[in-house]
Scaffold this active site. Structure first.
Site, mmCIF file in Angstrom:
data_model
loop_
_atom_site.group_PDB
_atom_site.id
_atom_site.type_symbol
_atom_site.label_atom_id
_atom_site.label_comp_id
_atom_site.label_asym_id
_atom_site.label_seq_id
_atom_site.Cartn_x
_atom_site.Cartn_y
_atom_site.Cartn_z
ATOM 1 N N ARG A 110 -107.532 -28.728 -43.520
ATOM 2 C CA ARG A 110 -108.277 -27.754 -44.338
ATOM 3 C C ARG A 110 -109.792 -27.865 -44.126
ATOM 4 N NH1 ARG A 110 -107.594 -24.631 -49.285
ATOM 5 N NH2 ARG A 110 -109.256 -25.028 -50.754
ATOM 6 N N ILE A 136 -112.277 -19.507 -49.968
ATOM 7 C CA ILE A 136 -110.985 -20.029 -49.526
ATOM 8 C C ILE A 136 -110.237 -20.367 -50.817
ATOM 9 C CG2 ILE A 136 -111.951 -22.373 -49.306
ATOM 10 C CD1 ILE A 136 -109.897 -22.989 -47.176
ATOM 11 N N SER A 137 -108.952 -19.994 -50.899
ATOM 12 C CA SER A 137 -108.189 -20.227 -52.131
ATOM 13 C C SER A 137 -107.956 -21.719 -52.342
ATOM 14 C CB SER A 137 -106.844 -19.515 -52.050
ATOM 15 O OG SER A 137 -107.031 -18.144 -51.748
ATOM 16 N N GLN A 138 -107.759 -22.108 -53.613
ATOM 17 C CA GLN A 138 -107.516 -23.527 -53.913
ATOM 18 C C GLN A 138 -106.155 -23.933 -53.342
ATOM 19 O OE1 GLN A 138 -106.726 -22.297 -58.384
ATOM 20 N NE2 GLN A 138 -106.376 -24.479 -58.132
ATOM 21 N N ILE A 141 -102.796 -22.851 -55.209
ATOM 22 C CA ILE A 141 -102.329 -21.459 -55.211
ATOM 23 C C ILE A 141 -101.810 -21.065 -53.816
ATOM 24 C CG2 ILE A 141 -104.482 -20.168 -54.742
ATOM 25 C CD1 ILE A 141 -102.023 -19.318 -57.569
#
Ligand code: SAH
Length: 290
Positions: A110, A136-138, A141
């Site tokens: 990541r 950027i999504s957590q 989720i």
């Protein structure tokens, strides 16, 4: 009411990030949801917390591993293995059960999708800024949406998957490990290019990136067994519902200020079912390209 409702809001057992303590020794509040606006603030706050930790204080192993990620070049993903394992342990605590999803989350570096200045925060459970007012999504989720996508009638088998909102390309990379072919559309040219650059060194053969308006889907490639929207609209565009295969699943945040994750399943040519899963927070789905 789904079983996930029982798990929300989620405890943030921050494994990677040491729980910050105030002068009185009490835990300070943990930020749970990052919006595009708060993501930048979160990033700054987290950085300040890291910097304000006394150098002499004993630091948890995972925190030093996080620091190691920040100091390594983005091209050396193996160093971050321990931090990613800690992230996955946290995902399990948060309720993610699908082993294939957990393995994919553990495999994708990541930090390579985040600008070097924020790389030390890559594995905390927060969304982070990626430029162009997007995030950027957590990790939670990302894992949750893919888990829901895989829980369909085909026992987790996904051939063609479509993602709306490539952003930095992270979720597409995770998807590439659980689906045969991944198509991902981004409406902001700069982010489409960013994702291309981020994905190139990973040499993932089964991702196709498309610059365009994802609200229109990809009719030339449809039908898809799975569609994921990484941005929230007031409703799910009909074009995307039409491009789901029968038995296919679509996962999307729906709403404006208050957003809820929806699961749409296509049961027949003219029939879809809709299940509300849990509260969430995403950047808005917008029409057109920029
Ligand atoms: N999956 C991404 C999350 C990016 S945030 C990641 O892993 O980083 C959501 C993205 O959706 C933003 O980049 C935004 O530009 C994009 N988006 C919003 N509306 C869109 C649309 N109609 N078509 C394609 N992308 C869209």
């Amino acid at each position: 009411m789904s079983e996930s409702d029982k798990r929300f809001p989620l405890p943030l057992s921050s494994v990677v990030e040491a729980p910050p303590r105030g002068a009185n020794g009490r835990k300070q509040p943990v930020i749970r949801i990052a919006t595009p606006q708060t993501a930048t603030q979160n990033a700054v706050l987290n950085l300040k917390r890291e910097l304000s930790q006394p150098k002499t204080a004993p630091r948890p192993v995972t925190a030093s591993a996080t620091a190691a990620v920040a100091s390594v070049p983005r091209t050396a993903p193996m160093v971050s293995g321990a931090v990613r394992a800690a992230m996955v342990a946290r995902l399990v605590k948060q309720g993610i059960q699908d082993k294939k999803v957990l393995a994919a989350m553990e495999a994708v570096p990541r930090h390579m999708f985040i600008e070097p200045g924020l790389a030390s925060q890559a594995y905390i459970d927060a969304s982070l800024p990626i430029g162009h007012h997007q995030t950027i999504s957590q990790p939670y989720i990302v894992a949750r949406m893919i888990e829901v996508l895989r829980a369909g009638p085909n026992g987790g088998k996904l051939d063609k998957v479509l993602e709306i909102g490539t952003g930095c390309g992270y979720q597409a990379a995770v998807l590439s490990l659980v689906a045969k072919d991944v198509f991902s559309i981004e409406r902001i040219k700069g982010l489409h290019e960013l994702a291309k650059g981020n994905l190139r060194p990973l040499r993932i053969a089964n991702i196709r990136l498309q610059y365009g308006d994802g609200m229109l889907g990809l009719p030339q490639v449809a039908p898809f067994d799975g569609i994921i929207l990484a941005a929230a609209g007031l409703e799910v565009p009909q074009a995307l519902l039409d491009q789901l295969s029968i038995g296919g699943r679509l996962v999307a945040p729906v709403g404006d200020r208050h957003q809820v994750l929806h699961l749409v399943e296509r049961v027949s040519k003219f029939e879809w079912t809709n299940t509300k899963l849990e509260d969430c927070h995403f950047v808005p789905l917008r029409p057109g390209v920029v």
